[in-house]
Design a protein around this motif. Structure first.
Motif, PDB file in Angstrom:
ATOM      1  N   ILE A  46       0.204  31.239 -12.279  1.00  0.00           N
ATOM      2  CA  ILE A  46      -0.454  30.257 -10.944  1.00  0.00           C
ATOM      3  C   ILE A  46      -2.030  30.443 -10.710  1.00  0.00           C
ATOM      4  O   ILE A  46      -2.267  31.685 -10.722  1.00  0.00           O
ATOM      5  CB  ILE A  46       0.433  30.383  -9.768  1.00  0.00           C
ATOM      6  N   ALA A  47      -2.529  29.426 -10.989  1.00  0.00           N
ATOM      7  CA  ALA A  47      -4.097  29.640 -10.725  1.00  0.00           C
ATOM      8  C   ALA A  47      -4.748  30.387 -11.911  1.00  0.00           C
ATOM      9  O   ALA A  47      -5.403  31.409 -11.664  1.00  0.00           O
ATOM     10  CB  ALA A  47      -4.584  30.161  -9.364  1.00  0.00           C
ATOM     11  N   CYS A  48      -4.325  29.987 -13.100  1.00  0.00           N
ATOM     12  CA  CYS A  48      -4.510  31.138 -14.220  1.00  0.00           C
ATOM     13  C   CYS A  48      -6.080  31.133 -14.919  1.00  0.00           C
ATOM     14  O   CYS A  48      -6.297  31.709 -15.776  1.00  0.00           O
ATOM     15  CB  CYS A  48      -3.348  30.704 -15.331  1.00  0.00           C
ATOM     16  N   GLY A  49      -6.658  29.923 -14.322  1.00  0.00           N
ATOM     17  CA  GLY A  49      -8.135  29.905 -14.909  1.00  0.00           C
ATOM     18  C   GLY A  49      -7.969  29.648 -16.361  1.00  0.00           C
ATOM     19  O   GLY A  49      -7.242  28.855 -16.854  1.00  0.00           O
ATOM     20  N   GLY A  61       5.470  39.897 -23.608  1.00  0.00           N
ATOM     21  CA  GLY A  61       6.620  39.304 -24.281  1.00  0.00           C
ATOM     22  C   GLY A  61       7.274  38.262 -23.420  1.00  0.00           C
ATOM     23  O   GLY A  61       8.737  37.613 -23.834  1.00  0.00           O
ATOM     24  N   ALA A  62       6.726  37.753 -22.433  1.00  0.00           N
ATOM     25  CA  ALA A  62       7.138  36.685 -21.687  1.00  0.00           C
ATOM     26  C   ALA A  62       6.733  35.366 -22.316  1.00  0.00           C
ATOM     27  O   ALA A  62       5.954  35.155 -22.976  1.00  0.00           O
ATOM     28  CB  ALA A  62       6.260  36.520 -20.262  1.00  0.00           C
ATOM     29  N   SER A  63       7.660  34.465 -21.900  1.00  0.00           N
ATOM     30  CA  SER A  63       7.546  33.025 -22.013  1.00  0.00           C
ATOM     31  C   SER A  63       6.608  32.166 -20.999  1.00  0.00           C
ATOM     32  O   SER A  63       7.118  32.413 -19.838  1.00  0.00           O
ATOM     33  CB  SER A  63       8.843  32.198 -22.318  1.00  0.00           C
ATOM     34  N   VAL A  64       5.317  31.869 -21.268  1.00  0.00           N
ATOM     35  CA  VAL A  64       4.491  31.698 -20.027  1.00  0.00           C
ATOM     36  C   VAL A  64       4.022  30.254 -20.030  1.00  0.00           C
ATOM     37  O   VAL A  64       3.839  29.575 -21.103  1.00  0.00           O
ATOM     38  CB  VAL A  64       3.413  32.584 -20.254  1.00  0.00           C
ATOM     39  N   VAL A  65       4.177  29.752 -18.703  1.00  0.00           N
ATOM     40  CA  VAL A  65       3.385  28.447 -18.413  1.00  0.00           C
ATOM     41  C   VAL A  65       2.220  28.895 -17.452  1.00  0.00           C
ATOM     42  O   VAL A  65       2.379  29.314 -16.468  1.00  0.00           O
ATOM     43  CB  VAL A  65       4.484  27.370 -17.722  1.00  0.00           C
ATOM     44  N   GLY A  66       1.084  28.409 -17.766  1.00  0.00           N
ATOM     45  CA  GLY A  66      -0.050  28.662 -16.948  1.00  0.00           C
ATOM     46  C   GLY A  66      -0.497  27.405 -16.399  1.00  0.00           C
ATOM     47  O   GLY A  66      -0.367  26.272 -17.015  1.00  0.00           O
ATOM     48  N   VAL A  67      -0.686  27.696 -15.182  1.00  0.00           N
ATOM     49  CA  VAL A  67      -1.120  26.297 -13.976  1.00  0.00           C
ATOM     50  C   VAL A  67      -2.353  26.651 -13.361  1.00  0.00           C
ATOM     51  O   VAL A  67      -2.499  27.651 -13.067  1.00  0.00           O
ATOM     52  CB  VAL A  67       0.046  25.982 -13.002  1.00  0.00           C
ATOM     53  N   ASP A  68      -3.297  25.590 -13.377  1.00  0.00           N
ATOM     54  CA  ASP A  68      -4.394  25.653 -12.791  1.00  0.00           C
ATOM     55  C   ASP A  68      -5.087  24.557 -12.256  1.00  0.00           C
ATOM     56  O   ASP A  68      -4.640  23.378 -13.125  1.00  0.00           O
ATOM     57  CB  ASP A  68      -5.580  26.272 -13.847  1.00  0.00           C
ATOM     58  N   SER A  72     -11.469  22.064 -16.503  1.00  0.00           N
ATOM     59  CA  SER A  72     -12.579  22.693 -17.634  1.00  0.00           C
ATOM     60  C   SER A  72     -11.851  24.217 -17.820  1.00  0.00           C
ATOM     61  O   SER A  72     -12.250  24.668 -19.085  1.00  0.00           O
ATOM     62  CB  SER A  72     -13.869  22.782 -16.986  1.00  0.00           C
ATOM     63  N   LEU A  73     -11.232  24.673 -16.980  1.00  0.00           N
ATOM     64  CA  LEU A  73     -10.960  26.053 -17.248  1.00  0.00           C
ATOM     65  C   LEU A  73      -9.807  26.175 -18.182  1.00  0.00           C
ATOM     66  O   LEU A  73      -9.375  26.953 -18.928  1.00  0.00           O
ATOM     67  CB  LEU A  73     -10.575  27.086 -15.775  1.00  0.00           C
ATOM     68  N   LEU A  74      -8.725  25.212 -17.826  1.00  0.00           N
ATOM     69  CA  LEU A  74      -7.576  24.835 -18.699  1.00  0.00           C
ATOM     70  C   LEU A  74      -8.038  24.404 -20.110  1.00  0.00           C
ATOM     71  O   LEU A  74      -7.480  25.034 -21.164  1.00  0.00           O
ATOM     72  CB  LEU A  74      -6.776  23.803 -18.096  1.00  0.00           C
ATOM     73  N   PHE A 106      11.916  29.567 -13.172  1.00  0.00           N
ATOM     74  CA  PHE A 106      11.274  30.735 -13.758  1.00  0.00           C
ATOM     75  C   PHE A 106      11.809  32.016 -13.129  1.00  0.00           C
ATOM     76  O   PHE A 106      12.204  32.106 -12.014  1.00  0.00           O
ATOM     77  CB  PHE A 106       9.680  30.649 -13.475  1.00  0.00           C
ATOM     78  N   ASP A 107      11.734  32.956 -14.109  1.00  0.00           N
ATOM     79  CA  ASP A 107      12.436  34.366 -13.677  1.00  0.00           C
ATOM     80  C   ASP A 107      11.282  35.156 -12.719  1.00  0.00           C
ATOM     81  O   ASP A 107      11.573  35.833 -11.654  1.00  0.00           O
ATOM     82  CB  ASP A 107      12.567  35.319 -14.832  1.00  0.00           C
ATOM     83  N   GLY A 108       9.889  34.717 -12.943  1.00  0.00           N
ATOM     84  CA  GLY A 108       8.913  35.289 -12.270  1.00  0.00           C
ATOM     85  C   GLY A 108       7.593  34.428 -12.099  1.00  0.00           C
ATOM     86  O   GLY A 108       7.463  33.616 -12.815  1.00  0.00           O
ATOM     87  N   VAL A 109       6.883  34.643 -11.120  1.00  0.00           N
ATOM     88  CA  VAL A 109       5.523  33.950 -10.797  1.00  0.00           C
ATOM     89  C   VAL A 109       4.621  35.033 -10.689  1.00  0.00           C
ATOM     90  O   VAL A 109       4.715  35.986 -10.027  1.00  0.00           O
ATOM     91  CB  VAL A 109       5.478  33.070  -9.613  1.00  0.00           C
ATOM     92  N   VAL A 110       3.296  34.885 -11.460  1.00  0.00           N
ATOM     93  CA  VAL A 110       2.319  35.537 -11.072  1.00  0.00           C
ATOM     94  C   VAL A 110       1.082  34.876 -10.402  1.00  0.00           C
ATOM     95  O   VAL A 110       0.817  33.975 -11.139  1.00  0.00           O
ATOM     96  CB  VAL A 110       1.847  36.413 -12.295  1.00  0.00           C
ATOM     97  N   CYS A 111       0.206  35.373  -9.469  1.00  0.00           N
ATOM     98  CA  CYS A 111      -0.856  34.779  -8.913  1.00  0.00           C
ATOM     99  C   CYS A 111      -2.004  35.868  -8.913  1.00  0.00           C
ATOM    100  O   CYS A 111      -2.147  36.724  -7.975  1.00  0.00           O
ATOM    101  CB  CYS A 111      -0.615  34.092  -7.693  1.00  0.00           C
ATOM    102  N   HIS A 112      -2.633  36.324 -10.238  1.00  0.00           N
ATOM    103  CA  HIS A 112      -3.454  37.219 -10.251  1.00  0.00           C
ATOM    104  C   HIS A 112      -4.995  37.098  -9.787  1.00  0.00           C
ATOM    105  O   HIS A 112      -5.629  36.121 -10.606  1.00  0.00           O
ATOM    106  CB  HIS A 112      -3.551  37.796 -11.593  1.00  0.00           C
ATOM    107  N   MET A 113      -5.311  37.748  -8.882  1.00  0.00           N
ATOM    108  CA  MET A 113      -6.730  37.559  -8.393  1.00  0.00           C
ATOM    109  C   MET A 113      -7.361  36.274  -7.904  1.00  0.00           C
ATOM    110  O   MET A 113      -8.202  35.580  -8.391  1.00  0.00           O
ATOM    111  CB  MET A 113      -7.897  38.185  -9.412  1.00  0.00           C
ATOM    112  N   ALA A 114      -6.339  35.449  -7.321  1.00  0.00           N
ATOM    113  CA  ALA A 114      -6.707  33.828  -7.122  1.00  0.00           C
ATOM    114  C   ALA A 114      -6.210  33.448  -5.753  1.00  0.00           C
ATOM    115  O   ALA A 114      -6.558  32.658  -5.165  1.00  0.00           O
ATOM    116  CB  ALA A 114      -6.061  32.989  -8.153  1.00  0.00           C
ATOM    117  N   LEU A 115      -4.980  34.129  -5.221  1.00  0.00           N
ATOM    118  CA  LEU A 115      -4.502  33.496  -3.961  1.00  0.00           C
ATOM    119  C   LEU A 115      -5.392  33.626  -2.821  1.00  0.00           C
ATOM    120  O   LEU A 115      -5.358  32.731  -1.983  1.00  0.00           O
ATOM    121  CB  LEU A 115      -3.231  34.629  -3.809  1.00  0.00           C
TER     122      LEU A 115
END
Length: 189
Positions: A46-49, A61-68, A72-74, A106-115
């Motif tokens: 989430i907020a993957c830039g 090894g994850a199957s990933v969906v990035g959302v932003d 332009s960043l996408l 989703f098994d997991g959600v990551v929001c790295h340096m954006a929250l």
């Protein structure tokens, strides 16, 4: 469009050129430790830039969906995906509603340096909870408010060749108004 989205839109090229310009992805052992073994898991970034964390998750090894929220960043993320395919799907959307992501998907959600840059956290946390499978996990990382951005002269070079960061406000509790990353980017090299 929110103010933060507008700011990232305006600075997308500078941000991309400053943060992971070669598209190698995130290289952070702490991040790897926090997310754990994601092999075979479906994970949303989430907020993957421009996809820095999404690429790392895919490399793990994850199957990933990035959302932003920034088209332009996408665009940078999609270009990097074309240049070095990892199977990442990138979607335009708001962290507030994660429109288009199914419940319990989703098994997991990551929001790295954006929250810390997302206004109104309650709808964001609710949308994250909505898309997680029962028992799913959420990892978020933020800038601690005691650290100021290097653009503000908070890194000190010493004669012994080391660089140290000046820390302030470490023991102060409560809200903290801070210059956000998107406000300082134009000053970065």
């Amino acid at each position: 469009m929110t103010d933060i989205t507008s700011a990232y839109e305006e600075l997308a090229d500078v941000y991309h050129a400053t943060v992971d310009p070669d598209g190698a992805g995130l290289d952070d052992p702490t991040f790897d430790e926090m997310v754990g073994d994601v092999r075979g898991q479906r994970v949303a970034a989430i907020a993957c830039g421009q996809g820095r964390d999404a690429r790392r998750l895919a490399d793990l090894g994850a199957s990933v969906v990035g959302v932003d929220a920034s088209p332009s960043l996408l665009a940078h993320a999609r270009t990097l995906e074309q240049e070095s395919p990892r199977g990442i799907e990138y979607r335009h959307g708001s962290a507030h509603d994660l429109h288009g992501l199914a419940d319990d998907s989703f098994d997991g959600v990551v929001c790295h340096m954006a929250l810390m840059d997302i206004p109104e956290l309650e709808p964001t946390i609710r949308s994250i909870a909505r898309v997680l499978v029962p028992g799913g996990w959420f990892v978020a990382s933020i800038v601690h408010p005691c650290y100021k951005a290097p653009a503000h002269g908070e890194l000190v070079d010493h004669t012994d060749g080391t660089t140290r960061r000046i820390v302030g406000r470490y023991f102060e509790e409560g809200p903290h108004d801070s210059v956000t990353r998107w406000e300082i980017l134009p000053r970065w090299p």
